[in-house]
Design a protein around this motif. Structure first.
Motif, PDB file in Angstrom:
ATOM      1  N   ALA A   6       0.821  -1.212   0.000  1.00  0.00           N
ATOM      2  CA  ALA A   6       0.000   0.000   0.000  1.00  0.00           C
ATOM      3  C   ALA A   6       0.853   1.259   0.000  1.00  0.00           C
ATOM      4  O   ALA A   6       0.367   2.346  -0.359  1.00  0.00           O
ATOM      5  CB  ALA A   6      -0.941   0.000   1.201  1.00  0.00           C
ATOM      6  N   THR A   7       2.109   1.157   0.394  1.00  0.00           N
ATOM      7  CA  THR A   7       2.966   2.347   0.416  1.00  0.00           C
ATOM      8  C   THR A   7       3.151   2.929  -0.983  1.00  0.00           C
ATOM      9  O   THR A   7       3.273   4.142  -1.149  1.00  0.00           O
ATOM     10  CB  THR A   7       4.336   2.018   1.016  1.00  0.00           C
ATOM     11  N   ALA A   8       3.177   2.076  -2.012  1.00  0.00           N
ATOM     12  CA  ALA A   8       3.342   2.585  -3.376  1.00  0.00           C
ATOM     13  C   ALA A   8       2.145   3.416  -3.796  1.00  0.00           C
ATOM     14  O   ALA A   8       2.291   4.389  -4.544  1.00  0.00           O
ATOM     15  CB  ALA A   8       3.557   1.425  -4.346  1.00  0.00           C
ATOM     16  N   LEU A   9       0.950   3.042  -3.342  1.00  0.00           N
ATOM     17  CA  LEU A   9      -0.246   3.833  -3.651  1.00  0.00           C
ATOM     18  C   LEU A   9      -0.099   5.253  -3.117  1.00  0.00           C
ATOM     19  O   LEU A   9      -0.444   6.230  -3.799  1.00  0.00           O
ATOM     20  CB  LEU A   9      -1.474   3.169  -3.027  1.00  0.00           C
ATOM     21  N   VAL A  10       0.440   5.379  -1.921  1.00  0.00           N
ATOM     22  CA  VAL A  10       0.577   6.693  -1.296  1.00  0.00           C
ATOM     23  C   VAL A  10       1.733   7.467  -1.927  1.00  0.00           C
ATOM     24  O   VAL A  10       1.627   8.677  -2.161  1.00  0.00           O
ATOM     25  CB  VAL A  10       0.751   6.533   0.225  1.00  0.00           C
ATOM     26  N   VAL A  11       2.838   6.800  -2.231  1.00  0.00           N
ATOM     27  CA  VAL A  11       3.958   7.487  -2.890  1.00  0.00           C
ATOM     28  C   VAL A  11       3.547   7.958  -4.282  1.00  0.00           C
ATOM     29  O   VAL A  11       3.950   9.042  -4.723  1.00  0.00           O
ATOM     30  CB  VAL A  11       5.194   6.576  -2.955  1.00  0.00           C
TER      31      VAL A  11
END
Length: 670
Positions: free
Chosen positions: A264-269
């Motif tokens: 999910a971190t890639a979605l936010v980045v």
């Protein structure tokens, strides 16, 4: 044929655009003109341009046969549970990448139409709400989002997708109405999460019962290996056992956090890349660092966190056993991908050298347990596939690593998935990670120079021969790999034209998707294929067509990254046209993150920022030139039938990662 258009050749000096779309003060990039005659065009260059042509025909055929006018896939069935949404997007996962590499002009609007159509389709099927997955695990959500990330990177000026990127990311921030994230425990509240917030359990498919008749799951074994009275798959034939297993899965695997949520971190980045909102960066760093601290505390990369924030809370204190974790179903294949996505996402925000330890730990764990084994004698869940992919026959031994661990210890040995060690080294360019990669090669048990003709749904797996090429040990790789890619396109095109389009299942689209980008990504951008479980589209270099004012290589131009290291990159550019001059911007980094300090080339002339003069330098093919750049990009002019080889000295990750729009405004030179 491609929809790229020939535009009259003119001189060009670009006016850059800021990551947020505004126009900064005018700059004058270094512009280098190629003067060395191409001569007989290199085979790799001809094959590369031929591959672009074949891909252009192939994606159009796929669209015509399998999609409706609004972009949705032709599917008349129903989906009774939470699974399946990712399969719809995976049919197009690498289409935006093809456009960004230099595919046809009309490919980008086609990709957007398919995204819009599929999203509406999934909403009607009950899987999506507010244009986002209602709630499923991030092993699958990461796969589904590759198409979305690719669109954002290919056209960051599109305000609709920019708004979506921000709205999707907000669902995971503290205080969001969805409640996916618990700031007190720094964890997500459920393995299944999304626009509906945390969704407890694993869905009706498994919550009520998990029986032995699910043949597709049998190769992975029991989801939980400590349920009393259930010690083998055959025990699930008893209805009472099937119900007890389902309830245990609901109560233990269906709540709390799991390591695959790191994707999910890639979605936010992806949202942060537009405007660098510190709220988005703060969440990514907080969440990644929480998992890093847990790993240090238990001395291993854990895969589960209970509702109270404790590792092992629902698994007898064990650091393994969580949903899509170390024990079931894929082990290091899911943990390795998720930790890489999380570490790289955090690294894009800063201090990459520190946060990559999150990804090192699981790879080191399985490496320490390696053993020599025959490929058909490892207990692997995908033995025939690995043996075929590596060209291993009977009697051959390989270095096999355990992929999973349960109460009985490590098991399910398979050859190392080279992509994970490749990404670890490629992103950080650290000597210690290069040493890890070299050890994997040294002890692999097979020849890394061989190019084997296979393709799985991730459209990856050819990292070994590519790495050997970058090391100067496999000079024929570009030509052999491009021929392989052309054969893959031909094979899938034949499958499409031969099959009955009414006989489809959810995975058929992936099996016939004719777009192949792994080899093009390696050769033109100097990057491995994007991590399939939710990685962002990174690159060592990428290109913009200055005359067409769009991303990608200009028509007729072929590119080959010949070498890369921590100090820079060597790239060759060839204009195959005998008529047209082509102009391109070379940007250092997929998101403009690298600084080119100096360029070196043979032959050519140029002009440099701040000078009112054009430099007319000697153009003999043996003449070496250098120019200071001090920017993340430069312009290359390729007259007809000319080529150039550039060695670009770089400071890696010296600038903020950011979405960069293609240059759209130019001045004519004298």
């Amino acid at each position: 044929m491609s929809a790229r258009h020939d535009i009259p050749a003119t001189g060009a000096r670009s006016v850059g655009t800021s990551p947020s779309g505004g126009t900064p003060p005018e700059t004058r990039p270094v512009e280098i003109t190629a003067t060395v005659p191409t001569g007989p065009p290199p085979a790799w260059a001809v094959l590369q341009r031929h591959l672009f042509d074949e891909l252009d025909r192939a994606w159009r055929l796929f669209s015509d046969r399998y999609t409706e006018p609004d972009g949705r896939l032709r599917f008349s069935g129903t989906i009774p549970d939470r699974d399946g949404a990712d399969d719809f997007y995976e049919a197009f996962f690498n289409w935006p990448a093809l456009y960004r590499l230099g595919g046809a002009d009309d490919l980008l609007p086609a990709v957007k139409r398919h995204w819009e159509g599929v999203t509406a389709q999934l909403t009607e099927l009950g899987l999506y709400r507010n244009e986002f997955e209602r709630g499923y695990d991030w092993f699958h959500q990461g796969e589904a989002l590759l198409m979305f990330y690719g669109i954002c990177a290919a056209d960051p000026a599109d305000q609709r997708f920019r708004e979506r990127a921000r709205r999707f990311a907000e669902q995971y921030l503290p205080g969001s109405a969805t409640g996916n994230y618990d700031p007190a425990t720094r964890s997500l509240r459920s393995p299944h999460n999304g626009s509906d917030g945390p969704r407890t359990g694993l869905g009706p498919q498994w919550d009520d019962r998990f029986g032995h008749e699910q043949r597709g799951m049998r190769p992975y074994g029991l989801p939980l290996r400590d349920v009393p009275g259930i010690t083998s798959w055959d025990d699930l034939a008893d209805e009472g056992n099937a119900v007890r297993m389902g309830h245990a899965m609901r109560d233990r695997l269906g709540r709390g956090d799991t390591a695959v949520d790191l994707a999910a971190t890639a979605l936010v980045v992806n949202a942060w890349l537009y405007d660098h909102d510190p709220r988005l960066a703060d969440w990514v760093l907080e969440y990644v660092d929480a998992w890093r601290e847990r790993a240090v505390a238990v001395g291993a990369m854990p895969d589960n966190v209970g509702p109270s924030g404790e590792v092992g809370e629902d698994h007898g204190g064990r650091w393994y056993g969580g949903h899509y974790g170390w024990t079931w179903p894929h082990g290091v294949h899911s943990i390795g991908a998720a930790t890489l996505v999380g570490a790289i996402s955090a690294g894009m925000l800063g201090r990459a050298e520190a946060r990559l330890d999150l990804a090192r730990r699981p790879l080191d764990q399985v490496w320490e347990q390696r053993r020599t084994a025959m490929p058909y004698d490892t207990g692997a869940t995908r033995r025939p596939g690995w043996a075929h992919a590596l060209g291993l026959g009977e009697g051959r031994t390989v270095n096999a690593l355990p992929t999973r661990i349960g109460p009985e210890g490590w098991f399910d040995h398979q050859p190392a998935q080279v992509a994970y060690w490749t990404w670890l080294w490629w992103f950080g360019m650290r000597d210690e990670d290069r040493a890890r990669l070299d050890r994997v090669r040294e002890h692999s048990g097979y020849d890394w120079r061989e190019v084997h003709a296979f393709r799985d749904k991730e459209e990856a797996g050819h990292e070994a021969p590519w790495l050997a090429y970058l090391d100067g040990d496999n000079p024929d790789y570009p030509e052999r790999a491009l021929r392989m890619a052309l054969a893959q396109v031909a094979h899938r095109t034949a499958l499409m034209t031969a099959e009955d389009t009414d006989d489809l299942d959810l995975h058929k689209w992936q099996r016939v998707n004719p777009v192949v980008t792994e080899v093009l990504t390696q050769l033109t951008t100097g990057a491995p294929q994007t991590l399939y479980n939710g990685g962002l589209p990174l690159a060592r270099v990428r290109y913009d067509d200055l005359d067409a004012a769009r991303p990608g290589l200009p028509w007729d131009v072929a590119a080959l990254v010949e070498h890369l290291d921590a100090a820079g990159t060597t790239v060759q550019l060839v204009n195959l046209s005998t008529v047209h001059t082509r102009r391109l911007r070379l940007l250092a980094g997929g998101f403009g993150e690298h600084l080119i300090t100096e360029a070196h080339w043979t032959g050519g002339g140029g002009h440099y920022p701040g000078d009112s003069r054009d430099y007319h330098l000697p153009t003999g093919p043996e003449t070496e030139h250098s120019a200071p750049v001090d920017d993340n990009g430069l312009h290359i002019v390729l007259p007809p039938g000319r080529r150039i080889r550039l060695r670009l000295d770089m400071r890696l990750n010296a600038r903020p990662f950011a979405h960069h729009t293609s240059p759209t405004t130019f001045r004519r030179t004298r």
